[in-house]
Scaffold this motif. Structure first.
Motif, PDB file in Angstrom:
ATOM      1  N   ALA A 276       0.841  -1.195   0.000  1.00 64.08           N
ATOM      2  CA  ALA A 276       0.000   0.000   0.000  1.00 64.08           C
ATOM      3  C   ALA A 276       0.879   1.249   0.000  1.00 64.08           C
ATOM      4  O   ALA A 276       1.970   1.264   0.582  1.00 64.08           O
ATOM      5  CB  ALA A 276      -0.899   0.006   1.233  1.00 64.08           C
ATOM      6  N   VAL A 277       0.396   2.298  -0.659  1.00 62.83           N
ATOM      7  CA  VAL A 277       1.089   3.590  -0.690  1.00 62.83           C
ATOM      8  C   VAL A 277       0.116   4.663  -0.231  1.00 62.83           C
ATOM      9  O   VAL A 277      -1.031   4.715  -0.686  1.00 62.83           O
ATOM     10  CB  VAL A 277       1.608   3.919  -2.109  1.00 62.83           C
ATOM     11  CG1 VAL A 277       2.273   5.294  -2.135  1.00 62.83           C
ATOM     12  CG2 VAL A 277       2.589   2.852  -2.590  1.00 62.83           C
ATOM     13  N   GLY A 278       0.555   5.498   0.673  1.00 68.46           N
ATOM     14  CA  GLY A 278      -0.247   6.623   1.134  1.00 68.46           C
ATOM     15  C   GLY A 278       0.459   7.928   0.831  1.00 68.46           C
ATOM     16  O   GLY A 278       1.692   7.981   0.766  1.00 68.46           O
ATOM     17  N   ALA A 279      -0.300   8.986   0.642  1.00 70.30           N
ATOM     18  CA  ALA A 279       0.280  10.310   0.412  1.00 70.30           C
ATOM     19  C   ALA A 279      -0.480  11.323   1.254  1.00 70.30           C
ATOM     20  O   ALA A 279      -1.712  11.266   1.338  1.00 70.30           O
ATOM     21  CB  ALA A 279       0.215  10.686  -1.069  1.00 70.30           C
ATOM     22  N   VAL A 280       0.268  12.207   1.877  1.00 73.24           N
ATOM     23  CA  VAL A 280      -0.331  13.261   2.701  1.00 73.24           C
ATOM     24  C   VAL A 280      -0.561  14.485   1.818  1.00 73.24           C
ATOM     25  O   VAL A 280       0.375  14.979   1.189  1.00 73.24           O
ATOM     26  CB  VAL A 280       0.585  13.632   3.885  1.00 73.24           C
ATOM     27  CG1 VAL A 280       0.008  14.807   4.659  1.00 73.24           C
ATOM     28  CG2 VAL A 280       0.772  12.427   4.802  1.00 73.24           C
ATOM     29  N   PRO A 281      -1.786  14.986   1.731  1.00 74.75           N
ATOM     30  CA  PRO A 281      -2.030  16.170   0.901  1.00 74.75           C
ATOM     31  C   PRO A 281      -1.446  17.418   1.550  1.00 74.75           C
ATOM     32  O   PRO A 281      -1.304  17.505   2.771  1.00 74.75           O
ATOM     33  CB  PRO A 281      -3.561  16.245   0.863  1.00 74.75           C
ATOM     34  CG  PRO A 281      -3.998  15.611   2.145  1.00 74.75           C
ATOM     35  CD  PRO A 281      -3.008  14.511   2.420  1.00 74.75           C
ATOM     36  N   GLY A 282      -1.092  18.367   0.720  1.00 71.50           N
ATOM     37  CA  GLY A 282      -0.554  19.635   1.218  1.00 71.50           C
ATOM     38  C   GLY A 282      -1.185  20.790   0.479  1.00 71.50           C
ATOM     39  O   GLY A 282      -2.156  20.621  -0.259  1.00 71.50           O
ATOM     40  N   SER A 283      -0.613  21.948   0.649  1.00 71.28           N
ATOM     41  CA  SER A 283      -1.114  23.128  -0.052  1.00 71.28           C
ATOM     42  C   SER A 283      -0.864  23.006  -1.552  1.00 71.28           C
ATOM     43  O   SER A 283       0.189  22.526  -1.975  1.00 71.28           O
ATOM     44  CB  SER A 283      -0.409  24.382   0.482  1.00 71.28           C
ATOM     45  OG  SER A 283      -0.648  25.487  -0.368  1.00 71.28           O
ATOM     46  N   VAL A 284      -1.829  23.441  -2.341  1.00 69.55           N
ATOM     47  CA  VAL A 284      -1.639  23.411  -3.801  1.00 69.55           C
ATOM     48  C   VAL A 284      -0.571  24.406  -4.229  1.00 69.55           C
ATOM     49  O   VAL A 284      -0.081  24.358  -5.356  1.00 69.55           O
ATOM     50  CB  VAL A 284      -2.966  23.714  -4.539  1.00 69.55           C
ATOM     51  CG1 VAL A 284      -3.987  22.623  -4.265  1.00 69.55           C
ATOM     52  CG2 VAL A 284      -3.517  25.089  -4.153  1.00 69.55           C
TER      53      VAL A 284
END
Length: 395
Positions: A276-284
């Protein structure tokens, strides 16, 4: 296990570069001891060996336009005079470490998922203890030039996951890696809190600015490498060690990454292994989150925002989630790492100002104000005439 096998693998880890498909195929077919004799020119290759090697490489997807065994022998020849496996093993013993091979009980079985690219051995600096299975391990990776947002999120995730009993795996670099290791050590609930996978030899903690941190990781967790002591951390080796980070963990989470980042390379290794791969969203607007958004947009990663979501990815069935702790529930259980630091900085009897708390806690004014608001809502802090102190509940 015969010492000859261990010594042969120690020598081969210096002779072959990481992920040398020809060398690894030779070991798979002939065994480590005979492979060493053939690779160093002490024994001649038997009939059909070259074709067998090509077939093994082709089956693993790394055959390509292989020039043949003769060219491989030429490539390995310059390193033969430098082989000193007994010296390398003695160096590890002097450092309080060891070298483990796939036949050892302590070998992490999840590395077998790498197939032909499974390392020949691991050079291990740290306490001898059982390394965790993939289901209890989470890789946290990201930019070396992390922002305050990325650092804060990494600290929260690593601390909370460590409290749940997960081992945090990263690469020991500046930025996200360092924050992940540090918070995992702080949140450790026993066992192996964190593992640092090095690109160079474990006899030297690299980068030097993280020496104290990596020493702490070795003292409480483990510092690993597939290259022997004295090996330089080259750019190529950084990319190769990323597959080990991905293979050791059940989930790889990218906290911050630019559009072209080594952290994305780790994520792609995880994806190719079916992890599994996860990504933390940030500011555009943040270039440091562009790589995370790229993973999310291309469908290679799941959006994650807290430790619970990552734990769910690590164990969708819930089988390997940490059991609920029994006993008295403390008022400050579940606080983020920053809020815990802020709570510790608050005085019990007299009040203090936001400005003084920023210095004592080492947090920004905005973080202090936000944290005080959260602690106030929980009844752990109280305000008097513009100053703040810990409430009786937070004692």
């Amino acid at each position: 296990m015969r010492d000859d096998e261990r010594i042969a693998r120690a020598a081969l880890s210096r002779l072959f570069e990481a992920q040398d498909a020809a060398g690894l195929a030779l070991v798979q077919i002939a065994g480590a001891e005979d492979a060493l004799r053939i690779a160093t020119g002490q024994s001649a290759a038997g009939p059909g060996l070259e074709q067998e090697m090509f077939q093994v490489m082709a089956d693993s997807g790394s055959g390509g336009a292989w020039p043949g065994l003769r060219e491989a022998l030429k490539r390995w020849a310059p390193r033969v005079p430098d082989l000193a496996p007994a010296r390398d093993l003695a160096t590890m013993a002097r450092l309080g470490g060891r070298m483990i091979i796939p036949a050892d009980e302590l070998w992490p079985r999840q590395l077998a998922d790498l197939g032909l690219q499974e390392p020949l051995c691991l050079w291990w600096r740290g306490v001898e203890q059982e390394l965790p299975p993939a289901a209890r391990s989470v890789a946290l990776v990201g930019s070396r030039d992390s922002t305050s947002y990325g650092s804060s999120v990494t600290g929260d995730l690593a601390y909370s996951l460590a409290q749940r009993g997960f081992t945090i795996i990263s690469g020991g670099a500046y930025g996200i890696d360092a924050h992940a290791h540090r918070a995992a050590l702080a949140g450790s609930s026993g066992g192996v809190p964190t593992i640092a996978v090095m690109a160079g030899g474990v006899d030297r903690f690299y980068p030097s600015g993280n020496e104290d941190l990596l020493r702490a990781v070795a003292n409480q967790g483990a510092v690993l490498a597939e290259v022997p002591p004295g090996s330089a951390p080259t750019r190529y080796r950084f990319l190769q060690r990323n597959r080990l980070i991905a293979a050791l963990a059940s989930v790889t989470v990218v906290v911050e990454a630019r559009w072209r980042s080594g952290a994305l390379n780790t994520a792609h290794h995880a994806e190719s292994l079916g992890r599994a791969v996860g990504a933390v969203p940030g500011s555009v607007h943040s270039a440091n989150s562009a790589g995370c958004h790229r993973l999310l947009r291309e469908g290679g990663a799941v959006c994650v925002t807290d430790a619970g979501e990552i734990a769910e990815l690590a164990s969708p069935s819930g089988d390997s989630l940490a059991a609920e702790k029994t006993g008295r529930v403390e008022d400050h259980d579940g606080l983020t790492l920053e809020d815990l630091i802020l709570l510790d900085a608050l005085p019990l009897r007299t009040t203090t100002s936001v400005e003084k708390l920023t210095a004592v806690a080492g947090l920004s004014p905005d973080s202090v104000r936000g944290g005080l608001g959260r602690l106030g809502l929980l009844g752990l802090a109280e305000s008097h005439r513009g100053g703040w102190k810990r409430s009786g509940k937070g004692g």
